[in-house]
Design a protein around this motif. Sequence first.
Motif, PDB file in Angstrom:
ATOM      1  N   GLU A   1       0.817  -1.208   0.000  1.00 30.43           N
ATOM      2  CA  GLU A   1       0.000   0.000   0.000  1.00 30.43           C
ATOM      3  C   GLU A   1       0.852   1.259   0.000  1.00 30.43           C
ATOM      4  OE1 GLU A   1      -3.615   2.130   2.537  1.00 30.43           O
ATOM      5  OE2 GLU A   1      -2.967   0.093   3.043  1.00 30.43           O
ATOM      6  N   VAL A   2       1.967   1.227   0.742  1.00 34.94           N
ATOM      7  CA  VAL A   2       2.820   2.409   0.815  1.00 34.94           C
ATOM      8  C   VAL A   2       3.476   2.693  -0.536  1.00 34.94           C
ATOM      9  CG1 VAL A   2       4.854   1.071   1.572  1.00 34.94           C
ATOM     10  CG2 VAL A   2       4.665   3.519   2.127  1.00 34.94           C
ATOM     11  N   GLU A   3       3.791   1.628  -1.276  1.00 35.48           N
ATOM     12  CA  GLU A   3       4.382   1.806  -2.603  1.00 35.48           C
ATOM     13  C   GLU A   3       3.359   2.420  -3.577  1.00 35.48           C
ATOM     14  OE1 GLU A   3       7.639  -1.821  -2.876  1.00 35.48           O
ATOM     15  OE2 GLU A   3       5.516  -2.284  -3.208  1.00 35.48           O
ATOM     16  N   ILE A   4       2.140   1.942  -3.464  1.00 36.73           N
ATOM     17  CA  ILE A   4       1.074   2.480  -4.325  1.00 36.73           C
ATOM     18  C   ILE A   4       0.837   3.954  -4.024  1.00 36.73           C
ATOM     19  CG2 ILE A   4      -1.364   2.296  -4.936  1.00 36.73           C
ATOM     20  CD1 ILE A   4      -1.181  -0.695  -4.288  1.00 36.73           C
ATOM     21  N   LYS A   5       0.802   4.297  -2.737  1.00 34.37           N
ATOM     22  CA  LYS A   5       0.580   5.689  -2.335  1.00 34.37           C
ATOM     23  C   LYS A   5       1.703   6.589  -2.836  1.00 34.37           C
ATOM     24  CE  LYS A   5      -3.262   5.225   0.038  1.00 34.37           C
ATOM     25  NZ  LYS A   5      -4.522   5.893  -0.430  1.00 34.37           N
ATOM     26  N   GLN A   6       2.954   6.096  -2.731  1.00 36.77           N
ATOM     27  CA  GLN A   6       4.094   6.880  -3.196  1.00 36.77           C
ATOM     28  C   GLN A   6       4.033   7.111  -4.706  1.00 36.77           C
ATOM     29  OE1 GLN A   6       7.497   4.683  -1.789  1.00 36.77           O
ATOM     30  NE2 GLN A   6       7.516   5.719   0.211  1.00 36.77           N
TER      31      GLN A   6
ATOM     32  N   GLU B   1       1.273   7.102  -6.576  1.00 38.95           N
ATOM     33  CA  GLU B   1       0.178   8.052  -6.810  1.00 38.95           C
ATOM     34  C   GLU B   1       0.623   9.483  -6.531  1.00 38.95           C
ATOM     35  OE1 GLU B   1      -4.223   6.984  -6.084  1.00 38.95           O
ATOM     36  OE2 GLU B   1      -3.144   5.947  -4.507  1.00 38.95           O
ATOM     37  N   LYS B   2       1.355   9.663  -5.435  1.00 36.69           N
ATOM     38  CA  LYS B   2       1.808  10.997  -5.052  1.00 36.69           C
ATOM     39  C   LYS B   2       2.790  11.561  -6.068  1.00 36.69           C
ATOM     40  CE  LYS B   2       3.694  13.598  -1.146  1.00 36.69           C
ATOM     41  NZ  LYS B   2       4.224  13.521   0.246  1.00 36.69           N
TER      42      LYS B   2
ATOM     43  N   PHE C   1      -6.985   5.817  -8.445  1.00 35.75           N
ATOM     44  CA  PHE C   1      -6.683   4.431  -8.089  1.00 35.75           C
ATOM     45  C   PHE C   1      -7.945   3.591  -8.221  1.00 35.75           C
ATOM     46  CE2 PHE C   1      -6.618   1.003  -4.890  1.00 35.75           C
ATOM     47  CZ  PHE C   1      -5.535   0.286  -5.367  1.00 35.75           C
TER      48      PHE C   1
ATOM     49  N   SER D   1      -9.229  -0.201  -7.526  1.00 40.23           N
ATOM     50  CA  SER D   1      -8.922  -1.503  -6.938  1.00 40.23           C
ATOM     51  C   SER D   1      -9.468  -2.617  -7.822  1.00 40.23           C
ATOM     52  CB  SER D   1      -9.524  -1.614  -5.540  1.00 40.23           C
ATOM     53  OG  SER D   1     -10.942  -1.631  -5.616  1.00 40.23           O
TER      54      SER D   1
ATOM     55  N   ASN E   1      -5.121  -4.433  -9.397  1.00 40.99           N
ATOM     56  CA  ASN E   1      -5.243  -3.044  -8.956  1.00 40.99           C
ATOM     57  C   ASN E   1      -4.562  -2.162 -10.001  1.00 40.99           C
ATOM     58  OD1 ASN E   1      -6.472  -3.754  -6.495  1.00 40.99           O
ATOM     59  ND2 ASN E   1      -4.482  -4.152  -5.550  1.00 40.99           N
TER      60      ASN E   1
ATOM     61  N   ILE F   1      -3.840   2.169 -11.556  1.00 39.18           N
ATOM     62  CA  ILE F   1      -3.923   3.629 -11.416  1.00 39.18           C
ATOM     63  C   ILE F   1      -4.186   4.200 -12.805  1.00 39.18           C
ATOM     64  CG2 ILE F   1      -2.728   5.749 -10.757  1.00 39.18           C
ATOM     65  CD1 ILE F   1      -1.008   4.094  -8.869  1.00 39.18           C
TER      66      ILE F   1
END
Length: 292
Positions: A64-69, A71-72, A85, A87, A114, A116
């Motif tokens: 999840e942290v990799e996905i958030k990074q 996206e950011k 995103f 899912s 999943n 993006i």
Amino acid sequence: MSSSFDKYQKRRLISSYFSVVLSIGLVLFLLGLLGLLVLNAKKVADHFKEQVTVTIFLKDTAKEVEIKQLEKSLAMADYVKSTNFVSKEQAAEFMKAESGEDFMDFLGSNPLKNSIDVNLKADFVTSEKLEAISEEALIKNFVEEVSYDNDLVNLMNDNVKKISFWILLLSALFTLIAVLLINSSIRLAVYSKRFTIKTMQMVGATKRFIRKPFIWRSVKLGIIGAILALIGMATVLYYIDKTFPELALLNKPILLIGLFGFIFLLGIFITWISTFFATQRFLNLNTDKLYY
């Protein structure tokens, strides 16, 4: 008898003025619509370009942290307009709604990934930029695949170039036609007064004195025609903006005011210059030639 003839002449005069105003208004209205198209052609093209979606599919092992990074970093990129995103559960629900069947009943599991969805800014929707974005994303070990319709992008960019060329060519051609049509209407109106012009000249009136009332009357008709054209343009613009608010046609009021002002002044200028040369032609004619 004289009264009936005067009324007939008055009706003919009003009909002539109405025809001139209608001609001027219609031509300027169509020219104004073409101007609106020219001003907003890029905006419309950009709108469609920004609908192109680049889908980054993620591996099931992605944290999840990799996905958030990711996206950011995408959201902060200067070439990205928006990210979303999706899912694997959302993707499954979407496919179920589209097909009307639940494919997971047959497969027993959800094979989707999943992802993006990335929408780029219009200036960056090119094959080269999409390829660079794809390569940059694939470097990350949790990204499985990057998907986009490259053929659609190439076709869209080619069509935008062709359409832009033809719009400019059509604008120049239509401007010429507008001038010729308005000039013809004005010349016909002046032609009906050719004997009056020659009579005034024969009693000693100067050319400037003779031209002045004709030019002033034509300019007033041009102003009325231009106002009618502007009302029509404003109505069409309002309707399109309400129907397609995403195009944001009213976001550049300075350009719109400039276009409206140009159409208004064009109506005045064309009627002025057409009347000047039309009256000049009859002023220079011999009396015998007025009958031909």
